[in-house]
Structure formats: C-alpha cells, structure tokens
Scaffold this motif. Structure first.
Motif, PDB file in Angstrom:
ATOM      1  N   ASP A 135     -14.263 -38.838  26.343  1.00  0.00           N
ATOM      2  CA  ASP A 135     -14.447 -37.322  26.885  1.00  0.00           C
ATOM      3  C   ASP A 135     -14.992 -37.699  28.521  1.00  0.00           C
ATOM      4  O   ASP A 135     -14.735 -36.928  29.271  1.00  0.00           O
ATOM      5  CB  ASP A 135     -15.317 -36.557  26.264  1.00  0.00           C
ATOM      6  N   LEU A 136     -15.916 -38.526  28.652  1.00  0.00           N
ATOM      7  CA  LEU A 136     -16.340 -39.026  30.027  1.00  0.00           C
ATOM      8  C   LEU A 136     -15.228 -39.477  31.210  1.00  0.00           C
ATOM      9  O   LEU A 136     -15.631 -39.400  32.112  1.00  0.00           O
ATOM     10  CB  LEU A 136     -17.507 -39.868  29.943  1.00  0.00           C
ATOM     11  N   LEU A 174     -14.024 -27.674  28.773  1.00  0.00           N
ATOM     12  CA  LEU A 174     -15.242 -28.538  28.149  1.00  0.00           C
ATOM     13  C   LEU A 174     -15.878 -28.268  26.788  1.00  0.00           C
ATOM     14  O   LEU A 174     -16.942 -28.504  26.633  1.00  0.00           O
ATOM     15  CB  LEU A 174     -16.613 -28.627  29.062  1.00  0.00           C
ATOM     16  N   ALA A 201     -11.244 -33.091  31.236  1.00  0.00           N
ATOM     17  CA  ALA A 201     -12.484 -32.678  30.671  1.00  0.00           C
ATOM     18  C   ALA A 201     -13.153 -31.508  31.317  1.00  0.00           C
ATOM     19  O   ALA A 201     -13.600 -30.578  30.816  1.00  0.00           O
ATOM     20  CB  ALA A 201     -13.296 -33.675  30.387  1.00  0.00           C
ATOM     21  N   ALA A 202     -13.189 -32.004  32.694  1.00  0.00           N
ATOM     22  CA  ALA A 202     -13.736 -30.709  33.410  1.00  0.00           C
ATOM     23  C   ALA A 202     -12.995 -29.444  33.846  1.00  0.00           C
ATOM     24  O   ALA A 202     -13.540 -28.702  34.062  1.00  0.00           O
ATOM     25  CB  ALA A 202     -14.015 -31.519  34.787  1.00  0.00           C
ATOM     26  N   ASP A 246     -11.981 -38.559  30.481  1.00  0.00           N
ATOM     27  CA  ASP A 246     -10.835 -37.890  30.306  1.00  0.00           C
ATOM     28  C   ASP A 246     -10.659 -36.903  31.750  1.00  0.00           C
ATOM     29  O   ASP A 246     -11.493 -36.062  32.199  1.00  0.00           O
ATOM     30  CB  ASP A 246     -11.083 -36.840  29.067  1.00  0.00           C
ATOM     31  N   GLU A 247      -9.405 -36.971  32.412  1.00  0.00           N
ATOM     32  CA  GLU A 247      -9.169 -36.414  33.560  1.00  0.00           C
ATOM     33  C   GLU A 247      -9.065 -34.817  33.578  1.00  0.00           C
ATOM     34  O   GLU A 247      -9.405 -34.139  34.477  1.00  0.00           O
ATOM     35  CB  GLU A 247      -7.844 -36.816  34.109  1.00  0.00           C
ATOM     36  N   PHE A 286     -20.452 -31.975  32.060  1.00  0.00           N
ATOM     37  CA  PHE A 286     -20.976 -31.729  30.634  1.00  0.00           C
ATOM     38  C   PHE A 286     -22.417 -31.363  30.763  1.00  0.00           C
ATOM     39  O   PHE A 286     -22.831 -30.818  30.026  1.00  0.00           O
ATOM     40  CB  PHE A 286     -20.597 -33.145  29.898  1.00  0.00           C
ATOM     41  N   ARG A 308     -17.908 -36.725  37.994  1.00  0.00           N
ATOM     42  CA  ARG A 308     -17.573 -35.554  37.712  1.00  0.00           C
ATOM     43  C   ARG A 308     -17.767 -35.003  36.344  1.00  0.00           C
ATOM     44  O   ARG A 308     -18.443 -33.904  36.301  1.00  0.00           O
ATOM     45  CB  ARG A 308     -16.181 -35.378  38.242  1.00  0.00           C
ATOM     46  N   ASN A 309     -17.300 -35.958  35.333  1.00  0.00           N
ATOM     47  CA  ASN A 309     -17.274 -35.309  34.013  1.00  0.00           C
ATOM     48  C   ASN A 309     -18.865 -35.199  33.336  1.00  0.00           C
ATOM     49  O   ASN A 309     -19.237 -34.432  32.893  1.00  0.00           O
ATOM     50  CB  ASN A 309     -16.567 -36.336  33.148  1.00  0.00           C
TER      51      ASN A 309
END
Length: 76
Positions: A64-65, A75, A70-71, A67-68, A14, A9-10
């Motif tokens: 960051d990839l 971002l 982040a999205a 991180d719950e 990104f 998802r992340n």
C-alpha cells in the motif's frame, strides 16, 4: 513517479488519514521524527525494514505504501 517520492506521499497520506502526528508515527515505528519528516519529503531512501515498520505502524501493507493510487483512492 520516483518510488521514494511516492512512498513519502503515501506515508504522509496514511498518517494524516489516521490522525497521527509525525512524532506519533515515529514512536510507533521506532524511528526519529526527523527521519519520518525526511521520508515524507522524499529526501531519504528507506530500507525494506523501515518500510515494513512504517506499514505496521500505519496499519497497512508495505505494498500500500508503494501503490501509485493509494493516495487518490480514498485510502480505504
């Protein structure tokens, strides 16, 4: 949330934020486009090295990839 699904998802979020296609990200990360697609769908379990290459290609940290938030945090 499953960590593989979260990563996918992340990566997608990104990638889209940076205006990259899956093909462009794959080239930057030295991966196949189909692998990036599988990652984004959460059907691949990437290695730590793969996560590192994705992070570099996306200009974010590996953390960051995973991180719950982040999205949903805009971002950066």
């Amino acid at each position: 949330m499953d960590v593989v699904v979260l990563l996918g998802r992340n990566v997608r979020a990104f990638r889209r934020l940076r205006g990259l296609s899956q093909e462009q990200l794959a080239l930057e990360a030295d991966m196949k486009r189909s692998y990036v697609s599988d990652l984004e769908r959460g059907t691949r379990n990437p290695t730590v090295r793969a996560v590192g290459r994705l992070a570099v290609a996306l200009g974010v940290s590996a953390a960051d990839l995973l991180d719950e938030n982040a999205a949903t945090d805009g971002l950066r």
